[in-house]
Enzyme design. Sequence first.
Site, PDB file in Angstrom:
ATOM      1  N   TYR A   1       0.707  -1.200  -0.100  1.00 21.37           N
ATOM      2  CA  TYR A   1       0.014  -0.023   0.032  1.00 21.37           C
ATOM      3  C   TYR A   1       1.038   1.268   0.076  1.00 21.37           C
ATOM      4  CZ  TYR A   1      -3.990  -2.983   1.097  1.00 21.37           C
ATOM      5  OH  TYR A   1      -4.942  -4.001   1.014  1.00 21.37           O
TER       6      TYR A   1
ATOM      7  N   LYS B   1       4.070 -15.364   3.648  1.00 18.59           N
ATOM      8  CA  LYS B   1       3.685 -16.130   2.355  1.00 18.59           C
ATOM      9  C   LYS B   1       5.286 -16.487   1.922  1.00 18.59           C
ATOM     10  CE  LYS B   1       1.294 -17.707  -1.384  1.00 18.59           C
ATOM     11  NZ  LYS B   1       0.548 -18.884  -0.870  1.00 18.59           N
TER      12      LYS B   1
ATOM     13  N   ASP C   1      -2.502 -18.221   3.122  1.00 20.26           N
ATOM     14  CA  ASP C   1      -3.923 -18.860   2.646  1.00 20.26           C
ATOM     15  C   ASP C   1      -4.381 -19.741   3.336  1.00 20.26           C
ATOM     16  OD1 ASP C   1      -1.106 -19.556   1.824  1.00 20.26           O
ATOM     17  OD2 ASP C   1      -1.690 -20.549   0.092  1.00 20.26           O
TER      18      ASP C   1
ATOM     19  N   ASP D   1      -5.297  -6.327   6.037  1.00 20.38           N
ATOM     20  CA  ASP D   1      -6.637  -5.748   5.433  1.00 20.38           C
ATOM     21  C   ASP D   1      -7.619  -6.755   5.404  1.00 20.38           C
ATOM     22  OD1 ASP D   1      -8.264  -4.185   4.402  1.00 20.38           O
ATOM     23  OD2 ASP D   1      -7.097  -3.450   2.683  1.00 20.38           O
TER      24      ASP D   1
ATOM     25  N   ASP E   1     -10.902  -8.338   7.601  1.00 19.78           N
ATOM     26  CA  ASP E   1     -12.426  -8.205   7.062  1.00 19.78           C
ATOM     27  C   ASP E   1     -12.948  -9.956   7.232  1.00 19.78           C
ATOM     28  OD1 ASP E   1     -12.179  -5.757   6.439  1.00 19.78           O
ATOM     29  OD2 ASP E   1     -13.536  -6.159   4.761  1.00 19.78           O
TER      30      ASP E   1
END
Length: 368
Positions: A146, A196, A228, A252, A256
Amino acid sequence: MTSYKIALLDGDGIGPEIMAEAVKILKLVESRNDVTFDLIHTPFGASAWFECGSAFPDQTKAVCDEADAILKGPIGLSHEESKKIPVDEQPERGALLPMRRRYNTYANFRPVYLPKGLAHFSPLKPEIIGEGIDIMMIRELVGGLYFGHKETGINEDGRRYVTESLEYDEDQIKRIMKVAFKTAMKRKKVLHNIHKSNVLKSSVLWNEVMEEVHADYPEVEVINILVDAAATYLCLKPTMFDTMVMENMFGDILSDQGGGILGSLGLMPSACMGDKKAYYEPSHGSAPDIAGKNIANPYSMIGSVAMMLEMSFGMDMEAKNLWHSMQSVFADGFSTADLSKEGSGVTMLSTSDFGNKVADAFLKTSNA
Ligand code: NAD
């Protein structure tokens, strides 16, 4: 008498509606403690862009610079509406990321909490929720994809292209890891490190630095888990997690998902901490689909107040009272529209009625 200046950024969509409930609570806290809150509303987000020509106007920067803490409502417009604002001025790029950068709020605390008694709100089966979900997600907030280098243009073949880089240096990773290990020490001393590293070099460095910091916190058990797989386990076995740490974009998305397993993003408050400044906001967006209807769940906003009371003002007891009051409204058989269907045996509350019920319950708690 202690006095605190709080910048109130109402934001867009449901922002002003849920902010009104947060203010209701702040006034109650003020009324029964030796504290005054100087509450200053100031524009931020899409509404600020339409009103002042900037999503993060200078006047708002000045108020936030002076404030002891910032309470921020969600910002943003629907996908179609947001096209009315130039891409670089759209609320996240024009206001949210610049605020995070300005105050270097690198540590984002996102509690994912659902006691056993409220398992009926979750889409998960009660046996998966067991004794309840209680996770603290810690998201790095000012690095990674970001905030990395961004470039768009036309390449040698005449094709439009875009490049965005996922960037971290070791100091950025070290400071968020310290926050994560300290948090794990105060909780169950188990830290799930989300990464990851089978694909991303950034995760290889992330893990290296994590191990170096771990040496200072030998009592904490670290469990490494690919992002994942973590997404799957959050659905299948959320109670295996206690403290989780992750880079910006993973956080992020997974947070959620955290809201999803609880039953609604309306149950997701958060704290965004820097070394000198903190701001508090719901994890969710401006919910344009339900804005102006007085049906949004203000729990996320009132929970953000609870986090502010504890983390910025050291008012731990009142923070606990507030959490207790919010939970008690649900435990008494009430719900908001995001969490239950009409006719499911609960009494539905509007945004303002939920705020009133929390206020009533809060006044019955003791701050002694
Ligand atoms: P959203 O989080 O606004 O909404 C997703 C779903 O959750 C919607 O169905 C919405 O009604 C529901 N929801 C969210 N909060 C709720 C609440 N308190 N009570 C009841 N229901 C609630 O996500 P979106 O629709 O993808 O995004 C809308 C806008 O918000 C976009 O412009 C996006 O960029 C922005 N956004 C801002 C922030 C922020 O301010 N930090 C975060 C995420 C998204």
